[in-house]
Design a protein around this motif. Structure first.
Motif, PDB file in Angstrom:
ATOM      1  N   ALA A 134       0.822  -1.199   0.000  1.00 39.52           N
ATOM      2  CA  ALA A 134       0.000   0.000   0.000  1.00 39.52           C
ATOM      3  C   ALA A 134       0.862   1.257   0.000  1.00 39.52           C
ATOM      4  CB  ALA A 134      -0.940   0.000   1.207  1.00 39.52           C
ATOM      5  N   VAL A 166      -3.610  -0.288  -8.969  1.00 37.06           N
ATOM      6  CA  VAL A 166      -4.040  -0.042  -7.593  1.00 37.06           C
ATOM      7  C   VAL A 166      -4.061   1.458  -7.295  1.00 37.06           C
ATOM      8  CG1 VAL A 166      -3.436  -0.383  -5.170  1.00 37.06           C
ATOM      9  CG2 VAL A 166      -3.271  -2.289  -6.776  1.00 37.06           C
ATOM     10  N   ARG A 167      -3.056   2.168  -7.771  1.00 33.96           N
ATOM     11  CA  ARG A 167      -2.982   3.606  -7.518  1.00 33.96           C
ATOM     12  C   ARG A 167      -4.197   4.329  -8.107  1.00 33.96           C
ATOM     13  NH1 ARG A 167       1.640   4.331  -9.704  1.00 33.96           N
ATOM     14  NH2 ARG A 167       2.794   3.746  -7.840  1.00 33.96           N
ATOM     15  N   TYR A 192      -7.578   2.454  -5.982  1.00 33.12           N
ATOM     16  CA  TYR A 192      -7.648   2.389  -4.518  1.00 33.12           C
ATOM     17  C   TYR A 192      -6.778   3.485  -3.889  1.00 33.12           C
ATOM     18  CZ  TYR A 192      -9.547  -2.243  -5.518  1.00 33.12           C
ATOM     19  OH  TYR A 192     -10.298  -3.287  -5.994  1.00 33.12           O
ATOM     20  N   ALA A 217      -6.259  -0.179  -0.338  1.00 33.39           N
ATOM     21  CA  ALA A 217      -5.163  -0.784  -1.087  1.00 33.39           C
ATOM     22  C   ALA A 217      -4.556  -1.947  -0.313  1.00 33.39           C
ATOM     23  CB  ALA A 217      -4.099   0.268  -1.382  1.00 33.39           C
TER      24      ALA A 217
END
Length: 446
Positions: A47, A280-281, A284, A290
């Motif tokens: 994350a 993901v960026r 989330y 994340a």
């Protein structure tokens, strides 16, 4: 029909192995706790690496410094983190070489884990107080922890088990670690929302403390094997140079090809990792979301890994040697990256990620580690550790910047590069097999 016969084949083999080799019980607990402690923290690291807020990762002074150079850190988060990780690995290599050269096994093994436990307590304070730059510090620390702690584990296993035992048991040992890797993300998903990230550090530290107990319990088995086979004793400092690990890699063909294999295997993983981080960026932005996403991916990887370890790994290594386990991952990755080059859809990226990581954990890693049971202690503790740390992170450093360059041309270009890298990885595996055949036969215990 007896109770033993009613068990599934994988479990029957495991039951018989534990009855025959008492050290396996402590080995299972050791690897279970080690990977569980790591996987509690891995989603936190992921994350941080995929964070949209650069202020959550880097210290303010560092952000300002690079901004003054016209290099905004939010565009280079993973590149900076991987570069720093490699430099730290390189700096730590002589320190680790000094530790294993000058101190016996009973000293340096607990010292390595004691250091990581102490630093976890430090990170508890950093996260609890919200210190700026904690994301970068934790990302770098956990990456170092994972490679050194796991490398030391497998080197220690090569002290305890013969090559025949390694082929029979390493799949089961890997499965114990996979079960621990299952527990880690479950604990994270269950606890992170209610207790916060800081308290996860204490959970991991408790699990690592159990690892130290297992080391103490397993040491007599290593001593006994060395006495039976008239091997050099790990109860005495092995001596040698602090840079011997890297020098041996340059000098010895088998170690060189193992290093090339590691470099390229890391390369395909790094290319996938960067594409996943971009996804993901974008989807989330909340670090807690994340973290939960990465925990889910880890659960999928560990599920497939466990199935292969219990049902396939032992049969492949015991019946056919290490060749299939070394070659299958590369061939599978070539196929997966070819599909991604033609159709780089997010769901396919996730699927190939699961396949790539699970094949490494369940096949590639156990196969490589069996080789170290047939070589001297300096090869496995120094060169093996150097390959698993410096070479590993050198691969990260190389391919994280290559990804940055190829990403300009789109995902298809990145995955096209991945096909070439996976092909080189398969060739390196083939060369490792040729060099492994030249090793002297293992000494008899009779």
């Amino acid at each position: 029909m007896s109770g033993q016969q009613t068990l599934p084949r994988g479990w029957r083999g495991l039951s018989g192995a534990m009855a025959q080799t008492p050290a396996l019980g402590w080995t299972f607990v050791y690897f279970f706790c080690l990977l569980s402690g790591y996987y509690v923290l891995r989603p936190v690291r992921e994350a941080m690496g995929a964070a949209a807020d650069v202020n959550a990762v880097f210290p303010p002074a560092m952000i300002q410094f690079f901004a003054g150079l016209g290099m905004p850190l939010d565009k280079y988060i993973l590149q900076i983190l991987f570069t720093c990780t490699f430099l730290i690995m390189l700096a730590l290599q002589p320190l680790y070489g000094w530790l294993v050269s000058r101190h016996p096994r009973r000293v340096f093994l607990p010292v390595v884990y004691g250091f990581f436990i102490a630093t976890l307590l430090l990170f508890y304070g950093l996260f609890d107080s919200g210190v700026a730059g904690r994301g970068m510090a934790f990302f770098l620390w956990l990456t170092v922890f994972n490679l050194f702690a796991v490398a030391v584990f497998w080197s220690f296993m090569a002290d305890i088990y013969t090559n025949v035992q390694a082929r029979a048991y390493y799949g089961y040992i890997g499965a114990a670690g996979t079960l621990g890797a299952f527990l880690g993300p479950v604990l994270t998903r269950t606890l992170v929302e209610s207790v916060g990230i800081a308290n996860l550090m204490l959970v991991s530290a408790s699990l690592l403390s159990i690892c130290v107990l297992c080391i103490i319990k397993l040491r007599p088995y290593a001593v006994a094997r060395e006495a039976r086979q008239q091997l050099s004793s790990g109860e005495q400092p092995m001596g040698g140079e602090v840079w011997a690990g890297l020098k041996l890699i340059v000098r010895e063909p088998l170690l060189r090809w193992l290093a090339v294999l590691m470099l390229l295997a890391v390369g395909v993983g790094t290319l996938l990792y960067n594409e996943q981080a971009a996804i993901v960026r974008a989807h989330y932005p909340d670090p807690r979301q994340a973290t939960a996403f990465y925990a889910t991916i880890d659960l999928a990887v560990n599920t497939l890994t466990l199935v292969v370890q219990l049902l396939i790994t032992r049969a492949l290594l015991s019946r056919f040697g290490i060749a299939p386990a070394l070659l299958i991952p590369g061939i599978g990755i070539i196929l997966g990256f070819s599909i991604l080059a033609a159709s780089p859809l997010p769901i396919i990226v996730a699927i190939v990620q699961v396949m790539t990581r699970s094949s490494e954990f369940s096949l590639g890693k156990p196969a490589r580690e069996t080789i170290y049971t047939r070589v001297g202690r300096e090869w496995r503790y120094k060169s093996g550790a150097a390959i698993d740390t410096v070479v590993y992170r050198g691969g990260d450093l190389t391919f994280v910047w290559l990804h940055k360059a190829f990403a300009i041309f789109g995902s298809s270009a990145v995955f096209g590069l991945g096909v070439l890298v996976a092909s080189g990885m398969t060739f390196a595996a083939w060369r490792v097999l040729g060099e492994e055949k030249k090793l002297a036969p293992e000494r008899s215990e009779g």
